[in-house]
Scaffold this active site. Sequence first.
Site, PDB file in Angstrom:
ATOM      1  N   ASP A 112     -13.166 -30.964 -29.782  1.00 28.04           N
ATOM      2  CA  ASP A 112     -12.561 -31.831 -30.794  1.00 28.04           C
ATOM      3  C   ASP A 112     -11.507 -31.113 -31.625  1.00 28.04           C
ATOM      4  O   ASP A 112     -11.536 -29.892 -31.786  1.00 28.04           O
ATOM      5  CB  ASP A 112     -13.638 -32.357 -31.752  1.00 28.04           C
ATOM      6  CG  ASP A 112     -14.394 -33.535 -31.166  1.00 28.04           C
ATOM      7  OD1 ASP A 112     -14.182 -33.842 -29.978  1.00 28.04           O
ATOM      8  OD2 ASP A 112     -15.220 -34.135 -31.889  1.00 28.04           O
ATOM      9  N   ASP A 113     -10.606 -31.935 -32.180  1.00 28.73           N
ATOM     10  CA  ASP A 113      -9.688 -31.573 -33.268  1.00 28.73           C
ATOM     11  C   ASP A 113      -8.441 -30.817 -32.846  1.00 28.73           C
ATOM     12  O   ASP A 113      -7.631 -30.443 -33.691  1.00 28.73           O
ATOM     13  CB  ASP A 113     -10.390 -30.758 -34.362  1.00 28.73           C
ATOM     14  CG  ASP A 113     -11.516 -31.522 -35.017  1.00 28.73           C
ATOM     15  OD1 ASP A 113     -11.570 -32.754 -34.843  1.00 28.73           O
ATOM     16  OD2 ASP A 113     -12.342 -30.898 -35.708  1.00 28.73           O
ATOM     17  N   HIS A 167      -6.954 -37.930 -38.213  1.00 26.84           N
ATOM     18  CA  HIS A 167      -8.346 -37.502 -38.404  1.00 26.84           C
ATOM     19  C   HIS A 167      -8.965 -38.123 -39.658  1.00 26.84           C
ATOM     20  O   HIS A 167      -9.510 -37.433 -40.525  1.00 26.84           O
ATOM     21  CB  HIS A 167      -8.435 -35.976 -38.462  1.00 26.84           C
ATOM     22  CG  HIS A 167      -9.808 -35.451 -38.099  1.00 26.84           C
ATOM     23  ND1 HIS A 167     -10.809 -35.313 -39.020  1.00 26.84           N
ATOM     24  CD2 HIS A 167     -10.319 -35.046 -36.912  1.00 26.84           C
ATOM     25  CE1 HIS A 167     -11.897 -34.833 -38.429  1.00 26.84           C
ATOM     26  NE2 HIS A 167     -11.623 -34.678 -37.144  1.00 26.84           N
ATOM     27  N   HIS A 264     -15.507 -27.113 -30.688  1.00 27.60           N
ATOM     28  CA  HIS A 264     -14.242 -27.362 -31.385  1.00 27.60           C
ATOM     29  C   HIS A 264     -13.220 -26.304 -30.974  1.00 27.60           C
ATOM     30  O   HIS A 264     -13.539 -25.104 -30.969  1.00 27.60           O
ATOM     31  CB  HIS A 264     -14.421 -27.316 -32.908  1.00 27.60           C
ATOM     32  CG  HIS A 264     -15.244 -28.438 -33.449  1.00 27.60           C
ATOM     33  ND1 HIS A 264     -16.634 -28.415 -33.407  1.00 27.60           N
ATOM     34  CD2 HIS A 264     -14.892 -29.616 -34.027  1.00 27.60           C
ATOM     35  CE1 HIS A 264     -17.094 -29.528 -33.955  1.00 27.60           C
ATOM     36  NE2 HIS A 264     -16.064 -30.276 -34.345  1.00 27.60           N
TER      37      HIS A 264
END
Length: 749
Positions: A112-113, A167, A264
């Site tokens: 993620d991210d 986000h 992540h």
Amino acid sequence: MTTPSTPSTPPTPPARGRRRAPSRMGRAAGRAAALQRPRVLLALLLLLALTCVMLLDGYLRAEVGGDQRVRTGASASDVPDDVLDGGPILSFPGGRATTVSVPDKTIVLTFDDGPDPTWTPQVLEILDKYDVPGTFFLVGSMVSRHPGIVRDMVEQGNEVGVHTFTHVDLSYQSQARVTREIEQTQLALAGAAGITTTLFRAPYSSQTDAIDNYSWPVYESLGEDGYTSVFIDTDSDDWKRPGVSKIVQWATPEDGEGASVLFHDAGGERSQTIEALPKYIEKMKAKGYTFTTVSGAMADQQPTGAGSTGAGPVGEQGLQAAHHEATGATLYEGRALVAAVAVAEWTVPALSVGLLIVGVAVMGRFAMMLVLARRHHRQRNRRRFSWGPPVTGPVSVIVPAYNEKECIEATLRSLARSTHPIEIIVVDDGSTDGTAEIAESLGLPGVRVVRQANAGKPAALNNGVRHARYDIVVMMDGDTVFEPDTVRHLVQPFADPSVGAVAGNAKVGNRRTLIGAWQHIEYVMGFNLDRRMYDLLRCMPTIPGAIGAFRREAVLQVGGMSDDTLAEDTDITIALHRAGRRVVYEEHARAWTEAPGSLGQLWSQRYRWSYGTMQALWKHRRCLTDKGPSGRFGRVGMPLVVLFQVVTPVFAPLIDVFTVYSMVFVDFRAALLAWLAVLAVQLVCAAYAFRLDREKYRYLLMMPLQQLAYRQMMYLVLIHSCVTALTGGRLRWQKLKRTGEVGTPAGTG
């Protein structure tokens, strides 16, 4: 008439071209206005484009509106139990919620991210080394900033999914915002890798039990649009940085069970993730696990949940691969987005560095002005200071006049009260309003009226010099009023044989209006700080047209007043420097002038000054290589004028734009404090200038508003002038409308 300007909006003087008779001048003005409109538009478009770039950069940095809300503890009564208890892959084939679990002994590695320029390439390198695919849920703003990483990610065989553009927690957002978050991310993917995706993961919702009554409609809506929402079974919690062993332990599912696992690759310091990832892969492979993507898991597993029919594997129900080739408008809009972001990514940091340099230069200039102004004041006002024997001989005062019927009487009557012997030469430059007749009808002693066909202010001044009987000539504007002692103070520096010209202290007479008060602040700061500084440095750039004195022989030596530029006063001042003549400032010689009374008149005047100054600097560009004492202006004055009257003011609007940018996207409090600190420094400088000139401080109450409104206009004028200069434009003399309200010296209040 020309004046200086504030430290933040430096000066720039008068006039190229010639004034015409009314009808011809009106037609010329109309043509000039038509030619200038595209340049004004271009200047505004340049500023608008830069503002848009900064807004885009701020939006990409994801803190738009500062929405950091994350919903917790909400009810899930509307969410089907089979979804809450089902597998981590949620889709809506046929409009019914269907969940899919990861097959046994199978790991779906999700990240993620990202993408992050530091950590994502390291993750990709590890996956490539172990021949393991990953599924990356990407933040659209990061995709648009680092498209090359996404391209490499897809080419390596990894899957990508949407993780919104900024986000934000979508459960708090409107349907329009949700749609925008998804579509913008898809455009970023199209521009970066030429694909779109059907995979989605919402921020702050890693497991299905995080679905609540607020977020469930979002998943249903996206499902109807063909999106597959992906959750997880196990969470490495690597964002907590618990240590490598803990990350590996928490990411490991129960023996034999398949799992969608969360890591992540961005969002913070990820060195522990990079260290843990290969250990985790090796551990799971040793246990007999295989690794696949979300699409791979969906194709190999049976669906379960509220909409399950038990009809067979999901892959057999027509579910397609997650990636689709971007085509048509989506592809080109995506490329445009990525290109715009690339511009923003280069522009904003470059601006930050440039503005830092400009800021340091401006602060340094303020400090230098304060120090040198104080030194100048103490030097010129001590009791023993003297230029030499008092200058008592008569001088010639030249008053060029073109349609000055409103002002000419007050001007001449003020000169008639002079305590110094003078002759007054009124050069009527083809006036059509009876200016010459008014001057003659007053019957004042020592006044001569010289008529000429309309030829422009420089020609009128030269004609006056030719008719002058005395060795010292004072030049002024036809709308200016002198105090009785003005001429006496103005000519005293000529006791020094090296002095070739003297600049006087022009002051705003019509200061009772808001625009007049702003210009009053500008004049006082410009003359009392700028001119004092330039005087001590022996590089005075401009003798104002409103009040200046010259040795007649010096004027003739440099060929008189030239009409090569719109700033004949700056032009002749530089010429005198190059001829080896000294130019000084006399603070006690005060002249009261009528400043423009409307924004339109003010724009016209300052545009002419700014453009004229640029013309004069370009005309005398060879002074940079002048040698000896006559080269001092080229060595000191020219760089200072270019830096502080052209370069710094051009960048100054960007400082304000950057301040707003910082308030919105970075730190409102810090940006506001920085702006207030700069304002405080300017107030200190202005207050000191007012003290030196014995002005009332009450006008300084207007200064904050001046910084917010008036100063911006002056910056736009200068940018307009720069655009005109760069495009090779020409500008004619523009006659300002006068009211004649400056009738007698207004005092210093």
